[in-house]
Design a protein around this motif. Structure first.
Motif, PDB file in Angstrom:
ATOM      1  N   PRO A 190      58.426  24.446  58.050  1.00 54.60           N
ATOM      2  CA  PRO A 190      57.753  23.900  57.442  1.00 54.60           C
ATOM      3  C   PRO A 190      57.517  24.155  55.962  1.00 54.60           C
ATOM      4  N   ALA A 191      57.615  25.628  55.794  1.00 55.41           N
ATOM      5  CA  ALA A 191      57.513  26.154  54.196  1.00 55.41           C
ATOM      6  C   ALA A 191      58.902  25.537  53.467  1.00 55.41           C
ATOM      7  N   ASP A 192      59.948  25.570  53.947  1.00 48.07           N
ATOM      8  CA  ASP A 192      61.068  25.075  53.433  1.00 48.07           C
ATOM      9  C   ASP A 192      60.999  23.890  53.237  1.00 48.07           C
ATOM     10  N   ILE A 193      60.323  22.915  53.888  1.00 47.41           N
ATOM     11  CA  ILE A 193      60.237  21.481  53.495  1.00 47.41           C
ATOM     12  C   ILE A 193      59.122  21.289  52.344  1.00 47.41           C
ATOM     13  N   VAL A 194      58.139  22.227  52.173  1.00 49.11           N
ATOM     14  CA  VAL A 194      57.431  22.113  51.271  1.00 49.11           C
ATOM     15  C   VAL A 194      57.917  22.513  50.234  1.00 49.11           C
ATOM     16  N   ALA A 195      58.637  23.515  50.253  1.00 55.06           N
ATOM     17  CA  ALA A 195      59.528  23.831  48.731  1.00 55.06           C
ATOM     18  C   ALA A 195      60.478  22.755  48.256  1.00 55.06           C
ATOM     19  N   LEU A 196      60.882  22.001  49.274  1.00 56.10           N
ATOM     20  CA  LEU A 196      61.775  20.614  48.709  1.00 56.10           C
ATOM     21  C   LEU A 196      60.990  19.633  48.220  1.00 56.10           C
ATOM     22  N   ALA A 197      59.864  19.505  48.862  1.00 58.72           N
ATOM     23  CA  ALA A 197      58.950  18.269  48.153  1.00 58.72           C
ATOM     24  C   ALA A 197      58.199  18.804  46.917  1.00 58.72           C
ATOM     25  N   ALA A 198      58.002  19.946  46.797  1.00 55.18           N
ATOM     26  CA  ALA A 198      57.652  20.712  45.674  1.00 55.18           C
ATOM     27  C   ALA A 198      58.449  20.793  44.485  1.00 55.18           C
ATOM     28  N   SER A 199      59.824  20.430  44.793  1.00 53.09           N
ATOM     29  CA  SER A 199      60.883  20.537  43.550  1.00 53.09           C
ATOM     30  C   SER A 199      61.035  19.014  43.302  1.00 53.09           C
ATOM     31  N   LEU A 200      60.181  18.153  43.813  1.00 54.73           N
ATOM     32  CA  LEU A 200      60.356  16.469  43.470  1.00 54.73           C
ATOM     33  C   LEU A 200      58.751  16.199  42.721  1.00 54.73           C
ATOM     34  N   ALA A 201      58.051  16.911  42.950  1.00 55.76           N
ATOM     35  CA  ALA A 201      56.714  16.936  42.346  1.00 55.76           C
ATOM     36  C   ALA A 201      56.612  16.837  40.929  1.00 55.76           C
ATOM     37  N   PRO A 202      55.724  16.198  40.159  1.00 57.45           N
ATOM     38  CA  PRO A 202      54.690  15.333  40.960  1.00 57.45           C
ATOM     39  C   PRO A 202      55.160  14.094  41.284  1.00 57.45           C
ATOM     40  N   PHE A 203      54.396  13.503  42.466  1.00 64.88           N
ATOM     41  CA  PHE A 203      54.973  12.039  43.034  1.00 64.88           C
ATOM     42  C   PHE A 203      53.932  11.104  42.274  1.00 64.88           C
ATOM     43  N   PRO A 204      54.510  10.087  41.956  1.00 72.04           N
ATOM     44  CA  PRO A 204      53.990   8.740  41.676  1.00 72.04           C
ATOM     45  C   PRO A 204      53.131   8.406  42.541  1.00 72.04           C
TER      46      PRO A 204
END
Length: 219
Positions: free
Chosen positions: A21-35
């Motif tokens: 999950p920590a790797d997925i969080v990092a992927l999501a953070a790379s696209l943040a901030p979300f609209p």
């Protein structure tokens, strides 16, 4: 494999799929901030685009791992990926619209399935029966009855939890970290958001889920 309600609606739950999950969080953070989400989702959402190759690779690998379970659970031969996104619930309970305070369905397409990957631990997802119509799975024939009943039944204040606002909870799946859940998109459902919940738009702190839609094919 769960069978919820009078309809025996199929809900699949599988643990241990996907990367840490920590790797997925990092992927999501790379696209943040979300609209802000545009489809009544109570928070922010980032659609995963084809050009987001690293993130797309995670989604595709996750579905490849899940395919045998999905195929067996729903008796399908193959499926197509229709859409994937990262989502974070951020809306305070007192700011919800009426439609956000009641269970919903994503589609009446009988071949469309929702797949959730709980990236961070949360209370999970609950499934419902509309009391006035006794409907759990919405189709073309029942659509107008479901919508009309929802319009005439006052939605409860805050996020729905349990048997409230004209709905009966028929089952729930806990949002364990790394758990994958899949169910028909036409099944009435809602995220389980506990009283006093404080959302965050930070993928490392918020209620982060990967939301996926697939279309099934059968011989």
């Amino acid at each position: 494999m769960h069978r919820f309600g009078k309809s025996r609606a199929p809900v699949l739950s599988v643990d241990g799929l996907g990367p840490p999950p920590a790797d997925i969080v990092a992927l999501a953070a790379s696209l943040a901030p979300f609209p802000p989400a545009t489809n009544h989702y109570p928070g922010v959402r980032c659609i995963i685009r084809h050009q987001d190759r690293t993130v797309t690779a995670y989604v595709e690998a996750l579905l490849e791992q899940a395919a045998p379970y999905i195929g067996g659970a729903f008796d399908i031969d193959s499926f197509d990926l229709k859409e994937a996104s990262f989502s974070l619930v951020t809306t305070p309970a007192e700011a919800l619209t009426a439609i956000q305070r009641a269970p919903h369905f994503d589609s009446i397409d009988p071949d469309l399935y929702a797949v959730l990957h709980y990236v961070r631990p949360n209370a999970g997802t609950a499934f419902y029966r509309q009391q006035a119509t006794s409907i759990e799975l919405v189709d073309q024939a029942s659509l107008n009855r479901v919508v009309n009943s929802a319009r005439t039944t006052p939605a409860p204040h805050g996020y729905i939890n349990g048997n409230r606002g004209g709905y009966t909870c028929i089952g729930a799946v806990e949002g364990l970290e790394g758990r994958l859940v899949a169910y028909p998109a036409r099944l009435l459902h809602s995220g389980r958001i506990p009283p006093g919940f404080i959302g965050s738009d930070d993928p490392a702190r918020g209620r982060l889920t990967t939301n996926i839609f697939i279309r099934a094919h059968r011989s």
